[in-house]
Design an enzyme around this catalytic site. Structure first.
Site, PDB file in Angstrom:
ATOM      1  CG  HIS A 204      47.614 -62.711 -53.158  1.00  0.00           C
ATOM      2  ND1 HIS A 204      48.913 -62.928 -53.516  1.00  0.00           N
ATOM      3  CD2 HIS A 204      47.647 -62.128 -51.930  1.00  0.00           C
ATOM      4  CE1 HIS A 204      49.724 -62.488 -52.558  1.00  0.00           C
ATOM      5  NE2 HIS A 204      48.982 -62.004 -51.583  1.00  0.00           N
TER       6      HIS A 204
ATOM      7  CG  HIS B  82      45.004 -65.022 -48.621  1.00  0.00           C
ATOM      8  ND1 HIS B  82      45.719 -65.339 -47.481  1.00  0.00           N
ATOM      9  CD2 HIS B  82      45.208 -63.683 -48.833  1.00  0.00           C
ATOM     10  CE1 HIS B  82      46.336 -64.245 -47.026  1.00  0.00           C
ATOM     11  NE2 HIS B  82      46.030 -63.226 -47.817  1.00  0.00           N
TER      12      HIS B  82
ATOM     13  CG  HIS C   2      43.476 -58.811 -46.477  1.00  0.00           C
ATOM     14  ND1 HIS C   2      42.801 -60.000 -46.430  1.00  0.00           N
ATOM     15  CD2 HIS C   2      44.759 -59.130 -46.810  1.00  0.00           C
ATOM     16  CE1 HIS C   2      43.627 -60.984 -46.707  1.00  0.00           C
ATOM     17  NE2 HIS C   2      44.828 -60.487 -46.938  1.00  0.00           N
TER      18      HIS C   2
END
Ligand code: CMP
Ligand code: MG
Ligand code: ZN
Length: 407
Positions: free
Chosen positions: A88, A92, A141
């Protein structure tokens, strides 16, 4: 080199370098894209290239944002990702952004390839300003994702509902606001909210709800004439697309899929190690002595990802290519698993049958991975397949091979 230095050297490069200079950046129009091997600076520039292209669309001329403003925003956003996380991290986010960019081109929604947008297709509901908002959501996100966490104070802060996703959305909005971009994303509240709501759709605990909604949407577009309100159909398309992009690693060419899976498992087992240290119960997927890379991927594809992609492809037919690649990847994981089982049988035959005999073997992850450098562990034997039963369809509501345990 500070971020400001990066920023200025990039600006200079843009002013003075020839257009071909950008060729050293990976081809963002290729499904075989990966951010691996790119420096932070290159990642930032790749993101800039995506937005720069999109903002040149005549329909988005009204979004007046300077090159410097865009660069500063991306640099700031990159810095809130925790790059010590194996999975993460900003790479990514870039991967998810590129996936969306690619899919939107395939759908003919973005006009950078020779694909045309047919007015009769569901994707014609997506307007350039939706696309801009969606790409912003993609790059933000997982902003400020903690990777591993020892306790969950965020749960209290956000009332336990999509805790991490709310954090990502809030972080993104703060940065959009700081850089004066929030006003540009949409002039009405509802459009700005769409950016947030599509990030909230990436909460995997809501996965099956979304798959059901997308199934119904396919039914509406293919079999009936009854549609929801345009805005609702559009929001659902945005949620479906960002969800696909978020887990698209399993639909990428196998060599990239394995790399992503290894990184994710590394993050999961670090979480498990921490939980063990704290005397907390550890999920099998986070337990380094139990997790088997092949099983994790076979289950994730079979019971989580394929269902989503196939249903999305029933609405947006052009996405079928990704479901096909995923099926090929599934076969590769299954054959890798068979080889390991075969090796295991051989191993059992040559090893002493005494159950008290301690032997050094590697964990399933190490045995099955070529590039991961995980340590050896003292374990009696590799966990048997029976110990980790493959989910059957009844388990669909609770897939254990994705991070649904956050809530
Ligand atoms: P995140 O990116 O926050 O949201 C989607 C989640 O799906 C991701 O975190 C992981 O928890 C999970 N996921 C994505 N790819 C895989 C994979 N290849 N194997 C298992 N879980 C995955
Ligand atoms: Mg997430
Ligand atoms: Zn993600």
């Amino acid at each position: 080199m500070t971020n400001k230095d990066i920023h200025f050297s990039k600006l200079l490069m843009d002013v003075y370098a020839s257009p071909t200079a950008t060729l050293k950046y990976p081809n963002i129009s290729n499904w075989d894209f990966s951010p691996f091997g790119l420096t932070e600076q290159d990642l930032i520039h790749s993101v800039y290239l995506v937005f720069d292209q999109v903002l040149k669309l005549p329909e988005l001329y009204h979004i007046s944002i300077t090159q410097a403003q865009l660069y500063d925003f991306i640099i700031d956003l990159a810095s809130v990702y925790h790059n010590q996380n194996p999975y993460h991290n900003f790479a990514h986010a870039v991967d998810v952004l590129q996936c969306l960019f690619y899919m939107l081109c395939e759908l003919g929604v973005l006009p950078f390839t020779n694909k045309f947008l047919q007015k009769s297709k569901p994707q014609s509901l997506l307007r350039p300003k939706d696309v801009f908002a969606l790409l912003i959501a993609a790059i933000g996100h997982d902003a400020a994702h903690p990777g591993i966490n020892s306790s969950n104070p965020l749960a209290t802060l956000y009332n336990d509902k999509s805790v991490l996703e709310s954090l990502h959305a809030m972080t993104l909005f703060q940065l959009l606001n700081k850089h004066g971009i929030d006003r540009l994303v949409g002039d009405s509240k509802s459009e700005a909210y769409k950016v947030v709501s599509s990030i909230l759709a990436t909460d995997m605990s809501l996965h099956n709800d979304y798959v059901s909604k997308i199934k119904e949407q396919a039914n509406r577009f293919n079999n009936t004439n009854s549609h929801l309100d345009e805005q609702d159909e559009r929001n659902l398309l945005c949620s479906a697309l960002i969800k696909c992009a978020d887990i698209s690693n399993v639909a990428r060419p196998f060599h990239w899929g394995t790399k992503w899976a290894e990184l994710l498992v590394q993050e999961f087992i670090s979480q498990g190690d921490l939980e063990k240290q704290m005397g907390l119960p550890v999920l099998p997927m986070n337990d380094r002595t139990k997790v088997v890379l092949e099983d994790s991927q076979i289950n994730f594809i079979k019971f989580v990802a394929l269902d989503l992609f196939q249903n999305v492809a029933n609405v947006l037919n052009e996405i079928e290519f990704a479901a096909d690649q995923m099926k090929k990847n599934l076969r590769r994981w299954e054959s890798r698993k068979k080889n390991i089982e075969y090796e295991q049988e051989e191993f059992d035959i040559v090893s002493n049958s005494s159950t008290t005999h301690m032997i050094m073997v590697e964990t399933g992850i190490k045995r099955s991975s070529s590039s991961l450098d995980l340590q050896h562990h003292d374990v009696k034997r590799r966990p048997s397949i029976e110990k980790y039963p493959v989910n059957n369809t009844d388990d669909r509501d609770a897939p254990v091979y994705c991070q649904c345990s956050i809530q």
